[in-house]
Design a protein around this motif. Structure first.
Motif, PDB file in Angstrom:
ATOM      1  N   ASP A 177       0.819  -1.217   0.000  1.00  0.00           N
ATOM      2  CA  ASP A 177       0.000   0.000   0.000  1.00  0.00           C
ATOM      3  C   ASP A 177       0.854   1.270   0.000  1.00  0.00           C
ATOM      4  OD1 ASP A 177      -2.356  -1.557   0.203  1.00  0.00           O
ATOM      5  OD2 ASP A 177      -2.088  -1.708   2.385  1.00  0.00           O
ATOM      6  N   ALA A 178       2.143   1.118  -0.309  1.00  0.00           N
ATOM      7  CA  ALA A 178       3.062   2.255  -0.256  1.00  0.00           C
ATOM      8  C   ALA A 178       2.583   3.407  -1.123  1.00  0.00           C
ATOM      9  CB  ALA A 178       4.457   1.816  -0.703  1.00  0.00           C
ATOM     10  N   LEU A 179       2.536   4.596  -0.532  1.00  0.00           N
ATOM     11  CA  LEU A 179       2.096   5.779  -1.248  1.00  0.00           C
ATOM     12  C   LEU A 179       3.297   6.560  -1.737  1.00  0.00           C
ATOM     13  CD1 LEU A 179       1.049   8.432   1.405  1.00  0.00           C
ATOM     14  CD2 LEU A 179       1.970   6.199   2.021  1.00  0.00           C
ATOM     15  N   VAL A 180       3.093   7.366  -2.760  1.00  0.00           N
ATOM     16  CA  VAL A 180       4.180   8.148  -3.338  1.00  0.00           C
ATOM     17  C   VAL A 180       4.716   9.140  -2.305  1.00  0.00           C
ATOM     18  CG1 VAL A 180       4.809   9.825  -5.117  1.00  0.00           C
ATOM     19  CG2 VAL A 180       3.348   7.892  -5.688  1.00  0.00           C
ATOM     20  N   VAL A 181       6.033   9.175  -2.154  1.00  0.00           N
ATOM     21  CA  VAL A 181       6.673  10.076  -1.186  1.00  0.00           C
ATOM     22  C   VAL A 181       7.671  10.982  -1.906  1.00  0.00           C
ATOM     23  CG1 VAL A 181       6.389   8.593   0.836  1.00  0.00           C
ATOM     24  CG2 VAL A 181       8.376   8.269  -0.660  1.00  0.00           C
ATOM     25  N   ASP A 182       8.069  12.041  -1.204  1.00  0.00           N
ATOM     26  CA  ASP A 182       9.054  12.966  -1.782  1.00  0.00           C
ATOM     27  C   ASP A 182      10.468  12.397  -1.723  1.00  0.00           C
ATOM     28  OD1 ASP A 182       7.036  14.833  -2.229  1.00  0.00           O
ATOM     29  OD2 ASP A 182       7.341  15.823  -0.296  1.00  0.00           O
ATOM     30  N   LEU A 183      10.761  11.618  -0.659  1.00  0.00           N
ATOM     31  CA  LEU A 183      12.069  10.993  -0.502  1.00  0.00           C
ATOM     32  C   LEU A 183      11.858   9.540  -0.117  1.00  0.00           C
ATOM     33  CD1 LEU A 183      15.182  10.981  -0.169  1.00  0.00           C
ATOM     34  CD2 LEU A 183      14.824  11.732   2.203  1.00  0.00           C
ATOM     35  N   LEU A 184      12.489   8.639  -0.844  1.00  0.00           N
ATOM     36  CA  LEU A 184      12.402   7.204  -0.576  1.00  0.00           C
ATOM     37  C   LEU A 184      13.789   6.701  -0.209  1.00  0.00           C
ATOM     38  CD1 LEU A 184      10.703   4.602  -0.581  1.00  0.00           C
ATOM     39  CD2 LEU A 184      11.138   4.419  -3.059  1.00  0.00           C
ATOM     40  N   ILE A 185      13.920   6.135   1.002  1.00  0.00           N
ATOM     41  CA  ILE A 185      15.205   5.681   1.526  1.00  0.00           C
ATOM     42  C   ILE A 185      15.194   4.165   1.654  1.00  0.00           C
ATOM     43  CG2 ILE A 185      16.798   5.760   3.483  1.00  0.00           C
ATOM     44  CD1 ILE A 185      15.670   8.501   4.179  1.00  0.00           C
ATOM     45  N   TYR A 186      16.160   3.516   1.035  1.00  0.00           N
ATOM     46  CA  TYR A 186      16.339   2.075   1.208  1.00  0.00           C
ATOM     47  C   TYR A 186      17.457   1.836   2.207  1.00  0.00           C
ATOM     48  CZ  TYR A 186      13.132   1.220  -2.596  1.00  0.00           C
ATOM     49  OH  TYR A 186      11.990   1.174  -3.367  1.00  0.00           O
ATOM     50  N   ALA A 187      17.139   1.094   3.276  1.00  0.00           N
ATOM     51  CA  ALA A 187      18.106   0.822   4.338  1.00  0.00           C
ATOM     52  C   ALA A 187      18.057  -0.650   4.738  1.00  0.00           C
ATOM     53  CB  ALA A 187      17.822   1.713   5.547  1.00  0.00           C
ATOM     54  N   LEU A 227      17.467   9.409  -8.674  1.00  0.00           N
ATOM     55  CA  LEU A 227      18.305   8.579  -7.831  1.00  0.00           C
ATOM     56  C   LEU A 227      19.626   9.291  -7.560  1.00  0.00           C
ATOM     57  CD1 LEU A 227      19.026   5.854  -6.449  1.00  0.00           C
ATOM     58  CD2 LEU A 227      19.986   5.139  -8.644  1.00  0.00           C
ATOM     59  N   LEU A 228      19.911   9.494  -6.276  1.00  0.00           N
ATOM     60  CA  LEU A 228      21.198  10.059  -5.876  1.00  0.00           C
ATOM     61  C   LEU A 228      22.065   8.957  -5.292  1.00  0.00           C
ATOM     62  CD1 LEU A 228      20.068  13.381  -4.137  1.00  0.00           C
ATOM     63  CD2 LEU A 228      20.780  13.029  -6.513  1.00  0.00           C
ATOM     64  N   TYR A 229      23.355   9.023  -5.566  1.00  0.00           N
ATOM     65  CA  TYR A 229      24.290   8.089  -4.962  1.00  0.00           C
ATOM     66  C   TYR A 229      24.594   8.573  -3.543  1.00  0.00           C
ATOM     67  CZ  TYR A 229      25.149   5.483  -9.260  1.00  0.00           C
ATOM     68  OH  TYR A 229      25.014   4.661 -10.353  1.00  0.00           O
ATOM     69  N   CYS A 230      24.661   7.638  -2.604  1.00  0.00           N
ATOM     70  CA  CYS A 230      24.760   8.030  -1.192  1.00  0.00           C
ATOM     71  C   CYS A 230      25.589   7.009  -0.423  1.00  0.00           C
ATOM     72  CB  CYS A 230      23.356   8.124  -0.593  1.00  0.00           C
ATOM     73  SG  CYS A 230      23.299   8.656   1.135  1.00  0.00           S
ATOM     74  N   VAL A 231      26.327   7.504   0.563  1.00  0.00           N
ATOM     75  CA  VAL A 231      27.090   6.625   1.438  1.00  0.00           C
ATOM     76  C   VAL A 231      27.044   7.178   2.861  1.00  0.00           C
ATOM     77  CG1 VAL A 231      29.252   7.810   0.878  1.00  0.00           C
ATOM     78  CG2 VAL A 231      29.326   5.504   1.805  1.00  0.00           C
ATOM     79  N   ALA A 232      26.825   6.277   3.816  1.00  0.00           N
ATOM     80  CA  ALA A 232      26.820   6.648   5.233  1.00  0.00           C
ATOM     81  C   ALA A 232      28.211   6.439   5.813  1.00  0.00           C
ATOM     82  CB  ALA A 232      25.807   5.791   5.990  1.00  0.00           C
ATOM     83  N   VAL A 264      15.405   9.366  -4.518  1.00  0.00           N
ATOM     84  CA  VAL A 264      15.679   8.027  -3.984  1.00  0.00           C
ATOM     85  C   VAL A 264      17.140   7.943  -3.564  1.00  0.00           C
ATOM     86  CG1 VAL A 264      15.656   5.543  -4.445  1.00  0.00           C
ATOM     87  CG2 VAL A 264      13.939   7.027  -5.520  1.00  0.00           C
ATOM     88  N   ILE A 265      17.383   7.421  -2.350  1.00  0.00           N
ATOM     89  CA  ILE A 265      18.754   7.162  -1.910  1.00  0.00           C
ATOM     90  C   ILE A 265      18.822   5.787  -1.254  1.00  0.00           C
ATOM     91  CG2 ILE A 265      19.410   9.579  -1.597  1.00  0.00           C
ATOM     92  CD1 ILE A 265      19.057   9.197   1.428  1.00  0.00           C
ATOM     93  N   SER A 266      19.999   5.191  -1.278  1.00  0.00           N
ATOM     94  CA  SER A 266      20.262   3.917  -0.622  1.00  0.00           C
ATOM     95  C   SER A 266      21.306   4.134   0.461  1.00  0.00           C
ATOM     96  CB  SER A 266      20.767   2.901  -1.647  1.00  0.00           C
ATOM     97  OG  SER A 266      21.397   1.811  -0.995  1.00  0.00           O
ATOM     98  N   LEU A 267      21.065   3.557   1.644  1.00  0.00           N
ATOM     99  CA  LEU A 267      22.033   3.619   2.737  1.00  0.00           C
ATOM    100  C   LEU A 267      22.786   2.302   2.879  1.00  0.00           C
ATOM    101  CD1 LEU A 267      19.951   5.470   5.500  1.00  0.00           C
ATOM    102  CD2 LEU A 267      21.280   6.430   3.608  1.00  0.00           C
ATOM    103  N   LEU A 268      22.688   1.443   1.870  1.00  0.00           N
ATOM    104  CA  LEU A 268      23.296   0.128   1.942  1.00  0.00           C
ATOM    105  C   LEU A 268      24.813   0.200   1.838  1.00  0.00           C
ATOM    106  CD1 LEU A 268      20.286  -0.505   1.100  1.00  0.00           C
ATOM    107  CD2 LEU A 268      21.201  -2.567   0.022  1.00  0.00           C
TER     108      LEU A 268
END
Length: 296
Positions: free
Chosen positions: A63-73, A118-123, A96-100
C-alpha cells in the motif's frame, strides 16, 4: 521541498536517520514500509533509538504511497524484493537514496525502478549498534550524496535543505562514486575483520593479528579499486583507520552484529567482490580469500 519520507528497512541506519527525520517532519510524514507481520511487531514491541521510542507511521509495502524521498536501508540480499514491493512509493519527482553498504545497490535500484532522481549516497562515521529493536550510538556520523555525474541538481538541493532542517550532517563530495568506493574499502576491512574474529571495534583498534588483517583487507580492496579506475590512496586508507580508532571500543560494525544474531552476512559485497576483481586484474587477495572462507 521534501515534505514526507518513506523508509524501507529499520536496521541501524534506518532507525537512526528515521528518528531524526521524524523529529523534524513529524511522525505523520515519515512512513516505514514493511510487511504486515513486521509492522505488527514494531507496534507491539516498539523501536528505540538511544532509549527513545521512535514514532513512525507504518504502512504495508503493498500500500506504499508516493513520497518525496524514498530511503532504502535494508540488507543487500533483501534489496531486490524490497524495491519491487515498494515501487509504488516512487513517483516521477521522488528522490531516492540507498544507505546500503557496498557499491552495488544504486545499479540494482536503477534497474528495477528507473527513478529520475536517484542520488548516490554513502553513510559514514557512525558507531551505531542495533540489538533487536534497540539502537544505541554515540556518533551519528554523516551522509555523503550526489548525482553520479556530480552535478549540482535540484534533487541535491532538495536533499540538502531537508538534512539542514533535520540536523543531519552531510557532505556533497566532488566525486561521489570515489567516495562510495573509499567507504567500501573501509567496510572490506572493518566489517569483515570484526565479524571473522568475533570482535568489536576494540579488536581492530589495537595492534596485533586483527589489526593487521583489517589493514591488509583494506589494502587489497584499494589495489583492485585502483585497477578499476578508482584512484583510492594510501592516505585515504590511513584516514579511515584513524576514524575507526575514534569509535566506541565496544561498538560493532553491521557484519559483526549480523554474525552475533545468526543472520546472513554481506560477504558477497566485500570479500567476494575483492576476490572477483583481483582475479579479473590478476591481483592477489589472500586476506579477503580467508575472510570469504570464514564468513561464507
Amino acid at each position: 521541498m521534501i515534505r514526507n519520507v518513506g523508509i524501507v528497512g529499520l536496521g541501524a541506519l534506518g532507525i537512526l536517520f528515521g528518528q531524526k527525520l521524524s523529529d523534524a517532519l513529524g511522525k505523520e510524514q515519515v512512513y516505514v514500509f514493511a510487511d504486515k507481520e513486521r509492522i505488527a511487531r514494531y507496534r507491539k514491541e516498539g523501536v528505540y533509538s538511544n532509549g527513545q521510542r521512535c514514532e513512525f507511521t507504518y504502512v504495508e509495502s503493498k500500500d506504499a504511497l508516493v513520497v518525496d524521498l524514498l530511503i532504502y536501508a535494508t540488507k543487500y540480499y533483501s534489496l531486490e524484493e524490497a524495491v519491487r514491493d515498494t515501487a509504488g512509493a516512487c513517483g516521477e519527482d521522488t528522490v531516492v537514496i540507498s544507505l546500503l553498504n557496498g557499491v552495488s545497490s544504486e545499479t540494482l535500484i536503477e534497474k528495477l525502478l528507473h527513478p529520475a532522481h536517484l542520488l548516490y549516497c554513502v553513510a559514514q562515521g557512525m558507531d551505531a549498534t542495533r540489538e533487536g529493536n534497540r539502537l544505541r550510538y554515540s556518533k551519528a556520523g554523516s551522509l555523503a550524496f550526489g548525482e553520479k555525474n556530480n552535478e549540482e541538481s535540484e534533487s541535491v538541493q532538495r536533499l540538502k535543505e531537508l538534512f539542514q532542517r533535520a540536523g543531519i550532517a552531510y557532505e556533497t563530495p566532488e566525486d561521489i562514486v570515489h567516495k562510495m568506493w573509499s567507504k567500501w574499502m573501509l567496510n572490506v576491512g572493518a566489517n569483515q575483520a570484526c565479524a571473522a574474529y568475533a570482535a568489536g571495534y576494540s579488536g581492530i583498534q589495537k595492534g596485533g593479528m586483527y589489526r593487521k588483517a583489517f589493514l591488509a583487507a583494506m589494502e587489497e580492496a584499494r589495489a583492485v579499486a585502483n585497477a578499476e579506475g578508482i584512484a583510492l590512496t594510501k592516505e585515504e586508507l590511513q584516514e579511515w583507520a584513524a576514524l575507526i580508532d575514534t569509535l566506541l571500543p565496544d561498538g560493532e560494525p553491521s557484519m559483526r552484529q549480523d554474525t552475533k544474531a545468526g543472520r546472513k552476512t554481506e560477504v558477497d559485497l566485500f570479500g567476494k567482490l575483492v576476490c572477483e576483481l583481483g582475479e579479473k586484474h590478476k591481483i592477489k587477495t589472500p586476506q579477503n580469500e580467508m575472510f570469504c572462507r570464514m564468513l561464507s
